[in-house]
Enzyme design. Structure first.
Site, PDB file in Angstrom:
ATOM      1  N   GLY A   1      -4.607  -2.342  -6.909  1.00 18.16           N
ATOM      2  CA  GLY A   1      -3.814  -3.385  -7.580  1.00 18.16           C
ATOM      3  C   GLY A   1      -4.702  -4.248  -8.825  1.00 18.16           C
ATOM      4  O   GLY A   1      -4.187  -5.100  -9.079  1.00 18.16           O
TER       5      GLY A   1
ATOM      6  N   HIS B   1      -3.089   0.875   5.982  1.00 15.85           N
ATOM      7  CA  HIS B   1      -3.403   0.527   4.424  1.00 15.85           C
ATOM      8  C   HIS B   1      -4.399  -0.919   4.516  1.00 15.85           C
ATOM      9  O   HIS B   1      -4.041  -1.620   5.453  1.00 15.85           O
ATOM     10  CB  HIS B   1      -1.867   0.033   4.070  1.00 15.85           C
ATOM     11  CG  HIS B   1      -2.128  -0.311   2.426  1.00 15.85           C
ATOM     12  ND1 HIS B   1      -2.547  -1.239   1.907  1.00 15.85           N
ATOM     13  CD2 HIS B   1      -2.092   0.658   1.471  1.00 15.85           C
ATOM     14  CE1 HIS B   1      -2.718  -1.291   0.543  1.00 15.85           C
ATOM     15  NE2 HIS B   1      -2.115   0.005   0.278  1.00 15.85           N
TER      16      HIS B   1
ATOM     17  N   ASN C   1       3.688   4.060  -2.842  1.00 18.60           N
ATOM     18  CA  ASN C   1       3.744   3.169  -1.967  1.00 18.60           C
ATOM     19  C   ASN C   1       4.551   2.160  -2.778  1.00 18.60           C
ATOM     20  O   ASN C   1       3.716   1.284  -3.458  1.00 18.60           O
ATOM     21  CB  ASN C   1       2.019   2.706  -1.475  1.00 18.60           C
ATOM     22  CG  ASN C   1       2.282   1.525  -0.425  1.00 18.60           C
ATOM     23  OD1 ASN C   1       3.107   1.127   0.086  1.00 18.60           O
ATOM     24  ND2 ASN C   1       1.032   0.901  -0.150  1.00 18.60           N
TER      25      ASN C   1
ATOM     26  N   GLU D   1      -4.132  -3.645   2.786  1.00 18.46           N
ATOM     27  CA  GLU D   1      -3.263  -4.768   3.075  1.00 18.46           C
ATOM     28  C   GLU D   1      -2.769  -5.083   4.513  1.00 18.46           C
ATOM     29  O   GLU D   1      -2.740  -6.556   4.892  1.00 18.46           O
ATOM     30  CB  GLU D   1      -2.016  -4.789   2.091  1.00 18.46           C
ATOM     31  CG  GLU D   1      -2.487  -4.737   0.824  1.00 18.46           C
ATOM     32  CD  GLU D   1      -1.692  -4.118  -0.210  1.00 18.46           C
ATOM     33  OE1 GLU D   1      -0.495  -3.686   0.121  1.00 18.46           O
ATOM     34  OE2 GLU D   1      -1.983  -3.951  -1.473  1.00 18.46           O
TER      35      GLU D   1
ATOM     36  N   GLU E   1      -8.878   4.714  -0.407  1.00 22.24           N
ATOM     37  CA  GLU E   1      -8.447   3.638  -1.058  1.00 22.24           C
ATOM     38  C   GLU E   1      -9.387   2.463  -0.964  1.00 22.24           C
ATOM     39  O   GLU E   1      -9.697   1.431  -0.536  1.00 22.24           O
ATOM     40  CB  GLU E   1      -7.164   3.281  -0.631  1.00 22.24           C
ATOM     41  CG  GLU E   1      -6.041   4.143  -0.753  1.00 22.24           C
ATOM     42  CD  GLU E   1      -4.805   3.333  -0.775  1.00 22.24           C
ATOM     43  OE1 GLU E   1      -4.110   3.649  -1.849  1.00 22.24           O
ATOM     44  OE2 GLU E   1      -4.300   2.788  -0.210  1.00 22.24           O
TER      45      GLU E   1
ATOM     46  N   LYS F   1       5.309  -0.842  -1.476  1.00 22.32           N
ATOM     47  CA  LYS F   1       4.846  -2.180  -0.899  1.00 22.32           C
ATOM     48  C   LYS F   1       6.172  -3.037  -0.648  1.00 22.32           C
ATOM     49  O   LYS F   1       7.102  -2.663  -0.347  1.00 22.32           O
ATOM     50  CB  LYS F   1       3.899  -2.769  -1.601  1.00 22.32           C
ATOM     51  CG  LYS F   1       2.680  -1.887  -1.898  1.00 22.32           C
ATOM     52  CD  LYS F   1       1.612  -2.317  -2.407  1.00 22.32           C
ATOM     53  CE  LYS F   1       0.474  -1.319  -2.758  1.00 22.32           C
ATOM     54  NZ  LYS F   1      -1.105  -2.106  -3.291  1.00 22.32           N
TER      55      LYS F   1
ATOM     56  N   SER G   1      -5.267   1.843  -8.064  1.00 19.69           N
ATOM     57  CA  SER G   1      -5.146   1.799  -9.640  1.00 19.69           C
ATOM     58  C   SER G   1      -5.265   3.206 -10.228  1.00 19.69           C
ATOM     59  O   SER G   1      -5.318   3.527 -11.428  1.00 19.69           O
ATOM     60  CB  SER G   1      -6.132   1.290 -10.445  1.00 19.69           C
ATOM     61  OG  SER G   1      -6.182  -0.325  -9.989  1.00 19.69           O
TER      62      SER G   1
HETATM   63  P1  PGA Z   1      -2.140   0.417  -6.622  1.00 22.49           P
HETATM   64  O1  PGA Z   1      -2.104   0.523  -5.118  1.00 22.49           O
HETATM   65  O2  PGA Z   1      -1.935   1.782  -7.196  1.00 22.49           O
HETATM   66  O3  PGA Z   1      -1.254  -0.667  -7.126  1.00 22.49           O
HETATM   67  O4  PGA Z   1      -3.756   0.118  -7.000  1.00 22.49           O
HETATM   68  C1  PGA Z   1      -2.422   1.431  -4.219  1.00 22.49           C
HETATM   69  C2  PGA Z   1      -2.231   1.277  -2.973  1.00 22.49           C
HETATM   70  O5  PGA Z   1      -2.252   0.279  -2.364  1.00 22.49           O
HETATM   71  O6  PGA Z   1      -1.738   2.222  -2.023  1.00 22.49           O
END
Ligand code: PGA
Length: 254
Positions: free
Chosen positions: A173, A95, A9, A97, A167, A11, A213
């Site tokens: 993140g 997601h 992803n 976010e 997730e 982003k 992560s």
């Molecule tokens: P990350 O993000 O690997 O940076 O933790 C995962 C995601 O949001 O799909």
């Protein structure tokens, strides 16, 4: 046997030029991988050029979101038909976010999931609790709510070709991944909820990715869990070397 799926992803990162460069490096590194489905999700503006850069290889294309209508007066939106047209096979939906910053609801997620299936796009539906919810002992309730509302109304054939991502928001993140046991516990819950609605046989065919992560040094242990069928990778997918290492960890784990 479920084919593992590792998705990157991207982003809000990578211009067209940067996307093409990342794809070129990644293609060289994962050329020989044939047991893992590999997916990248660039921003909308880089999808068309990314599709060209991916042509003939073993990496598939995803979008990071979609709207549910085919066309019409919906300024700023992109439809499943348009994503198929540009070369996407997958789309990430719901997601955290999007839920957190853009007010996305379970109802929106369900409309997007159904519209994606109607156009032959495979949805990757994101579920997961916040830290506050985990600490309040609400992980199971939150994941159940995201899952059951997100997949409502899907046929058995559609759920089999849907990817569920677990997730935990506190792991995204942050550099703090769920432990393999924590991930396994929630993945097993997701599979049993799917089994309750459909059947054991159907649930055993659904792929459940872990995200939050995921890095080269923890991917192997997470992917070794019986119900972890892949990873949805954010930060570590923005660099070809680290994403390739995660893909190779999956190739070794299955
Ligand atoms: P990350 O993000 O690997 O940076 O933790 C995962 C995601 O949001 O799909």
């Amino acid at each position: 046997m479920r084919t593992p799926i590792i998705a990157g992803n991207w982003k809000l990162n990578k211009t067209i030029h940067e996307a093409v460069a990342l794809i070129a490096s990644l293609r060289c590194m994962v050329d020989g991988v044939s047991n893992v489905e590999i997916v990248v999700a660039p921003v909308f503006t880089a999808l068309a050029t990314s599709a060209e850069a991916l042509a003939g290889g073993n990496i598939r294309l995803a979008a990071q979101d979609v709207f549910w209508e085919d066309n019409g007066a919906f300024t700023g939106e992109v439809s499943p038909r348009m994503l198929k047209d540009v070369g996407c096979d997958y789309v990430i939906i719901g997601h955290s976010e999007r839920r957190q910053y853009f007010g996305e609801t379970n109802e929106n997620v369900n409309c997007k999931v159904k519209a994606s299936h109607a156009h032959g796009l495979i949805p990757i539906i994101c579920t997961g609790e916040s830290l506050e919810q985990r600490e309040a002992g609400r992980t199971e309730a939150v994941v159940k709510d995201h899952l059951l509302n997100g997949i409502a109304g899907l046929s058995a054939a559609q759920i089999i070709s849907t990817v569920i991502a677990y997730e935990p928001v506190w792991a995204i993140g942050t550099g703090r991944n769920a432990t393999p046991d924590q991930a396994q516990e929630v993945h097993a819950l997701i599979r049993s909820l799917i089994s309750d609605i459909y059947s054991d046989d159907v649930a055993l065919k659904v792929r459940i990715q872990y995200g939050g992560s995921v890095k080269p040094d923890n991917a192997g242990a997470l992917l070794a869990q019986p119900d972890v069928d892949g990873a949805l990778v954010g930060t570590a997918s923005w660099d070809a070397e680290s994403f390739a290492q995660i893909i190779k960890a999956a190739d070794n784990a299955f």
